[in-house]
Design a protein around this motif. Structure first.
Motif, mmCIF file in Angstrom:
data_model
loop_
_atom_site.group_PDB
_atom_site.id
_atom_site.type_symbol
_atom_site.label_atom_id
_atom_site.label_comp_id
_atom_site.label_asym_id
_atom_site.label_seq_id
_atom_site.Cartn_x
_atom_site.Cartn_y
_atom_site.Cartn_z
ATOM 1 N N ALA A 198 -11.940 -0.342 5.530
ATOM 2 C CA ALA A 198 -12.419 -0.402 4.145
ATOM 3 C C ALA A 198 -11.268 -0.102 3.177
ATOM 4 O O ALA A 198 -11.125 -0.754 2.139
ATOM 5 C CB ALA A 198 -13.568 0.576 3.929
ATOM 6 N N TRP A 199 -10.442 0.878 3.505
ATOM 7 C CA TRP A 199 -9.288 1.202 2.668
ATOM 8 C C TRP A 199 -8.304 0.048 2.634
ATOM 9 O O TRP A 199 -7.766 -0.296 1.578
ATOM 10 C CB TRP A 199 -8.597 2.473 3.172
ATOM 11 N N ARG A 200 -8.037 -0.555 3.784
ATOM 12 C CA ARG A 200 -7.112 -1.694 3.828
ATOM 13 C C ARG A 200 -7.638 -2.855 2.994
ATOM 14 O O ARG A 200 -6.876 -3.520 2.290
ATOM 15 C CB ARG A 200 -6.898 -2.148 5.272
ATOM 16 N N TYR A 201 -8.926 -3.109 3.077
ATOM 17 C CA TYR A 201 -9.538 -4.189 2.296
ATOM 18 C C TYR A 201 -9.353 -3.906 0.805
ATOM 19 O O TYR A 201 -8.952 -4.792 0.032
ATOM 20 C CB TYR A 201 -11.022 -4.328 2.638
ATOM 21 N N THR B 180 -7.049 -6.170 -1.640
ATOM 22 C CA THR B 180 -7.679 -6.788 -2.810
ATOM 23 C C THR B 180 -6.916 -6.414 -4.073
ATOM 24 O O THR B 180 -6.628 -7.264 -4.922
ATOM 25 C CB THR B 180 -9.157 -6.367 -2.919
ATOM 26 N N MET B 181 -6.549 -5.138 -4.180
ATOM 27 C CA MET B 181 -5.790 -4.690 -5.341
ATOM 28 C C MET B 181 -4.435 -5.389 -5.403
ATOM 29 O O MET B 181 -4.011 -5.837 -6.475
ATOM 30 C CB MET B 181 -5.589 -3.177 -5.298
ATOM 31 N N ARG B 182 -3.765 -5.509 -4.271
ATOM 32 C CA ARG B 182 -2.456 -6.183 -4.239
ATOM 33 C C ARG B 182 -2.577 -7.638 -4.716
ATOM 34 O O ARG B 182 -1.740 -8.125 -5.472
ATOM 35 C CB ARG B 182 -1.866 -6.130 -2.836
ATOM 36 N N LYS B 183 -3.611 -8.320 -4.271
ATOM 37 C CA LYS B 183 -3.805 -9.728 -4.658
ATOM 38 C C LYS B 183 -4.052 -9.849 -6.167
ATOM 39 O O LYS B 183 -3.486 -10.714 -6.825
ATOM 40 C CB LYS B 183 -4.961 -10.342 -3.872
ATOM 41 N N ILE B 184 -4.897 -8.991 -6.691
ATOM 42 C CA ILE B 184 -5.201 -9.032 -8.125
ATOM 43 C C ILE B 184 -3.948 -8.701 -8.938
ATOM 44 O O ILE B 184 -3.638 -9.375 -9.929
ATOM 45 C CB ILE B 184 -6.367 -8.080 -8.470
ATOM 46 N N TYR C 290 -1.580 -11.152 -11.757
ATOM 47 C CA TYR C 290 -1.252 -10.784 -13.133
ATOM 48 C C TYR C 290 0.214 -10.378 -13.305
ATOM 49 O O TYR C 290 0.600 -9.817 -14.325
ATOM 50 C CB TYR C 290 -2.185 -9.677 -13.620
ATOM 51 N N GLY C 291 1.028 -10.654 -12.301
ATOM 52 C CA GLY C 291 2.460 -10.435 -12.429
ATOM 53 C C GLY C 291 2.948 -9.022 -12.145
ATOM 54 O O GLY C 291 4.094 -8.692 -12.449
ATOM 55 N N TYR C 292 2.104 -8.177 -11.570
ATOM 56 C CA TYR C 292 2.527 -6.824 -11.208
ATOM 57 C C TYR C 292 3.207 -6.850 -9.852
ATOM 58 O O TYR C 292 2.814 -7.600 -8.963
ATOM 59 C CB TYR C 292 1.327 -5.867 -11.140
ATOM 60 N N LYS C 293 4.236 -6.014 -9.707
ATOM 61 C CA LYS C 293 4.945 -5.900 -8.444
ATOM 62 C C LYS C 293 4.808 -4.478 -7.920
ATOM 63 O O LYS C 293 4.844 -3.519 -8.689
ATOM 64 C CB LYS C 293 6.415 -6.244 -8.641
ATOM 65 N N GLU C 294 4.681 -4.374 -6.604
ATOM 66 C CA GLU C 294 4.534 -3.044 -6.001
ATOM 67 C C GLU C 294 5.880 -2.323 -5.987
ATOM 68 O O GLU C 294 6.919 -2.915 -5.729
ATOM 69 C CB GLU C 294 4.016 -3.160 -4.572
ATOM 70 N N ILE C 295 5.831 -1.031 -6.279
ATOM 71 C CA ILE C 295 7.004 -0.178 -6.197
ATOM 72 C C ILE C 295 6.618 1.032 -5.350
ATOM 73 O O ILE C 295 5.500 1.531 -5.445
ATOM 74 C CB ILE C 295 7.519 0.244 -7.596
ATOM 75 N N ARG C 296 7.535 1.444 -4.489
ATOM 76 C CA ARG C 296 7.308 2.613 -3.639
ATOM 77 C C ARG C 296 8.432 3.603 -3.903
ATOM 78 O O ARG C 296 9.601 3.257 -3.805
ATOM 79 C CB ARG C 296 7.287 2.220 -2.168
ATOM 80 N N THR C 297 8.051 4.809 -4.239
ATOM 81 C CA THR C 297 9.015 5.858 -4.544
ATOM 82 C C THR C 297 8.844 6.997 -3.539
ATOM 83 O O THR C 297 7.808 7.079 -2.864
ATOM 84 C CB THR C 297 8.809 6.384 -5.976
ATOM 85 N N TYR D 29 1.475 1.010 -7.942
ATOM 86 C CA TYR D 29 1.843 1.794 -6.781
ATOM 87 C C TYR D 29 0.602 2.360 -6.117
ATOM 88 O O TYR D 29 -0.426 2.557 -6.746
ATOM 89 C CB TYR D 29 2.805 2.930 -7.144
ATOM 90 N N ILE D 30 0.745 2.530 -4.822
ATOM 91 C CA ILE D 30 -0.305 3.117 -3.982
ATOM 92 C C ILE D 30 0.359 4.218 -3.194
ATOM 93 O O ILE D 30 1.447 4.026 -2.677
ATOM 94 C CB ILE D 30 -0.885 2.075 -2.988
ATOM 95 N N GLY D 31 -0.269 5.343 -3.106
ATOM 96 C CA GLY D 31 0.322 6.391 -2.275
ATOM 97 C C GLY D 31 -0.239 7.759 -2.581
ATOM 98 O O GLY D 31 -1.040 7.926 -3.514
ATOM 99 N N PRO D 32 0.169 8.729 -1.815
ATOM 100 C CA PRO D 32 -0.310 10.082 -2.027
ATOM 101 C C PRO D 32 0.255 10.682 -3.308
ATOM 102 O O PRO D 32 1.433 10.539 -3.599
ATOM 103 C CB PRO D 32 0.180 10.839 -0.792
#
Length: 110
Positions: A19-22, A26-30, A34-41, A106-109
């Motif tokens: 469920a979390w992966r889904y 889904t968030m990554r696709k949306i 809209y032109g957003y890029k993921e960043i990991r810090t 971004y996604i993360g703790p």
């Protein structure tokens, strides 16, 4: 007690991972639409980054940060939020030369 997760945290059990992966996918696709890029810090940063970015007297800085001194005697903090880290990375890596109006997510703790 060491047999329970710390207060305010939650384990994500194998039965919930899909469920979390889904949700994350889904968030990554949306975001991509809209032109957003993921960043990991990094999960931790120099404490001063949050003190300057958030302010010395906010509840986050005064009560909600886990700060420790590393082996180099530097003050390090587990990130309480990610905006300051994303801005630091943007400046450090001179991303404005590529596109000054980059949009990140971004996604993360935290």
């Amino acid at each position: 007690m060491l047999t329970t997760a710390p207060r305010g945290t939650k384990d994500i059990m194998p039965s919930d991972v899909n469920a979390w992966r889904y949700l994350e996918e889904t968030m990554r696709k949306i975001c991509a639409q809209y032109g957003y890029k993921e960043i990991r810090t990094p999960v931790f940063e120099h404490t001063e980054l949050f003190q300057r970015g958030i302010g010395d007297t906010t509840d986050v800085v005064e009560k909600e940060m886990y700060t420790f001194t590393d082996r180099g005697n530097r003050s390090i903090t587990l990130r309480p939020e990610n905006t300051a880290s994303a801005v630091r990375a943007y400046v450090e890596h001179k991303l404005s030369k590529d596109d000054a109006a980059m949009k990140f997510y971004y996604i993360g703790p935290m």
